[in-house]
Enzyme design. Sequence first.
Site, mmCIF file in Angstrom:
data_model
loop_
_atom_site.group_PDB
_atom_site.id
_atom_site.type_symbol
_atom_site.label_atom_id
_atom_site.label_comp_id
_atom_site.label_asym_id
_atom_site.label_seq_id
_atom_site.Cartn_x
_atom_site.Cartn_y
_atom_site.Cartn_z
ATOM 1 N N SER A 179 -17.892 89.307 -26.066
ATOM 2 C CA SER A 179 -16.633 88.910 -25.450
ATOM 3 C C SER A 179 -16.771 87.529 -24.792
ATOM 4 O O SER A 179 -17.029 86.552 -25.481
ATOM 5 C CB SER A 179 -16.174 90.009 -24.473
ATOM 6 O OG SER A 179 -14.828 89.838 -24.115
ATOM 7 N N ASP A 196 -9.455 96.127 -31.978
ATOM 8 C CA ASP A 196 -9.817 95.637 -30.644
ATOM 9 C C ASP A 196 -8.541 95.529 -29.810
ATOM 10 O O ASP A 196 -7.603 94.829 -30.192
ATOM 11 C CB ASP A 196 -10.497 94.264 -30.756
ATOM 12 C CG ASP A 196 -11.121 93.798 -29.462
ATOM 13 O OD1 ASP A 196 -10.465 93.901 -28.399
ATOM 14 O OD2 ASP A 196 -12.271 93.312 -29.498
ATOM 15 N N HIS A 209 -13.302 97.225 -28.657
ATOM 16 C CA HIS A 209 -13.944 96.028 -28.098
ATOM 17 C C HIS A 209 -15.455 96.227 -27.948
ATOM 18 O O HIS A 209 -16.092 95.567 -27.139
ATOM 19 C CB HIS A 209 -13.289 95.663 -26.762
ATOM 20 C CG HIS A 209 -13.557 94.264 -26.310
ATOM 21 N ND1 HIS A 209 -13.280 93.159 -27.071
ATOM 22 C CD2 HIS A 209 -14.096 93.794 -25.149
ATOM 23 C CE1 HIS A 209 -13.636 92.067 -26.407
ATOM 24 N NE2 HIS A 209 -14.141 92.422 -25.250
#
Length: 184
Positions: free
Chosen positions: A74, A137, A164
């Site tokens: 991320s 996601d 995610h």
Amino acid sequence: MPLCKAVIVPGNGAGNVEHCNWYGWANKEINKIPGMTCLLKNMPDPVTARESVWLPFMEEELQCDENTAIIGHSSGAAAAMRYAETHKVHSIVLVGAYISDLGDENERESGYFSRPWEWEKIRGNCGHVVQFGSTDDPFLPWSEQQAVADGLRARLHKYADRGHFQNSCFPELLATVHQLKVAQ
């Protein structure tokens, strides 16, 4: 240069990274690979994840270099890409990577998205680019993840059921690190 170290750069807001998502599990498992060391540390400025704070920490504290695979999740993937624009590394492994601030003020404040991505420089500074992304996601549209894959010509592992990547273990990541170690 031979791969002998992996550094896990977490997403923002991870808290104690040893107990968040798959980070602690991956750290433990990668450290079992002969000839490998893995580093996982709580990052400074963990909520905003400012580039001006994280990149110097990656260079000075984590000592990411030509023998290092940076595993970024991320916000950590954004940090890995920006780091590789100006530093040679063995490889980057991106998990849930994206190219814009997504209209989020905190992401905008991080500084990663204030200028165009220098894909060619990143590719030139990395021996290998591997990416994990999932079409389901909840935070990142697939178009953002695909743009990273296209820009970096990444070896893309595309899923439809991983969200995610906030699970507690990540065997495909471990297999990738094994492959990178062997591919020297």
